[in-house]
Design a protein around this motif. Sequence first.
Motif, short mmCIF file in Angstrom:
data_model
loop_
_atom_site.label_atom_id
_atom_site.label_comp_id
_atom_site.label_asym_id
_atom_site.label_seq_id
_atom_site.Cartn_x
_atom_site.Cartn_y
_atom_site.Cartn_z
N ALA A 131 0.14 -10.56 8.73
CA ALA A 131 0.47 -9.22 8.25
C ALA A 131 -0.23 -8.16 9.09
CB ALA A 131 0.08 -9.09 6.77
N ARG A 132 -1.50 -8.39 9.42
CA ARG A 132 -2.25 -7.46 10.25
C ARG A 132 -1.59 -7.31 11.63
NH1 ARG A 132 -5.15 -8.11 14.31
NH2 ARG A 132 -5.44 -10.34 14.05
N GLN A 133 -1.20 -8.45 12.23
CA GLN A 133 -0.55 -8.41 13.54
C GLN A 133 0.78 -7.67 13.47
OE1 GLN A 133 -0.20 -12.29 15.31
NE2 GLN A 133 -2.39 -12.71 15.10
N ALA A 134 1.54 -7.89 12.40
CA ALA A 134 2.82 -7.21 12.24
C ALA A 134 2.62 -5.70 12.11
CB ALA A 134 3.57 -7.76 11.02
N LEU B 263 4.99 0.07 18.27
CA LEU B 263 6.39 0.39 18.48
C LEU B 263 6.72 1.81 18.00
CD1 LEU B 263 8.07 -2.99 17.47
CD2 LEU B 263 7.85 -2.01 19.77
N ALA B 264 6.13 2.20 16.87
CA ALA B 264 6.36 3.55 16.36
C ALA B 264 5.78 4.59 17.29
CB ALA B 264 5.75 3.69 14.97
#
Length: 115
Positions: A98-101, A108-109
Amino acid sequence: MPISHPLPEPLVALIAERFRVLSEPARIRILDRLRTREATVGELARDLGYGQQNVSKHLGVLAQAGLVAREKEGTAVRCRIADDSVFALCELVCGDLARQADERSAVLAAGGAAA
């Protein structure tokens, strides 16, 4: 209990075996389903959308690894988690994923905002 390093070879083999057992997505789904409550093989098959034979095969691997216990109940087999420690490992891995995502999404944003 502290573990000595380098890891002794027998321990390395046991660790690798545990990860091999957990490397199958169907087994992760079975463990996740059993986390909430015990179930028969038939219930697991129905809930997860797998064939009973497939569920039985995976339960056999999980039982041999000591993660799941099976008990005969009439003509059915009822299964439950036998070693809750597997969930500590899953939480650690899930939290890291989750942290990596989140980090990737932020990158990306930021890249999209710069364009």
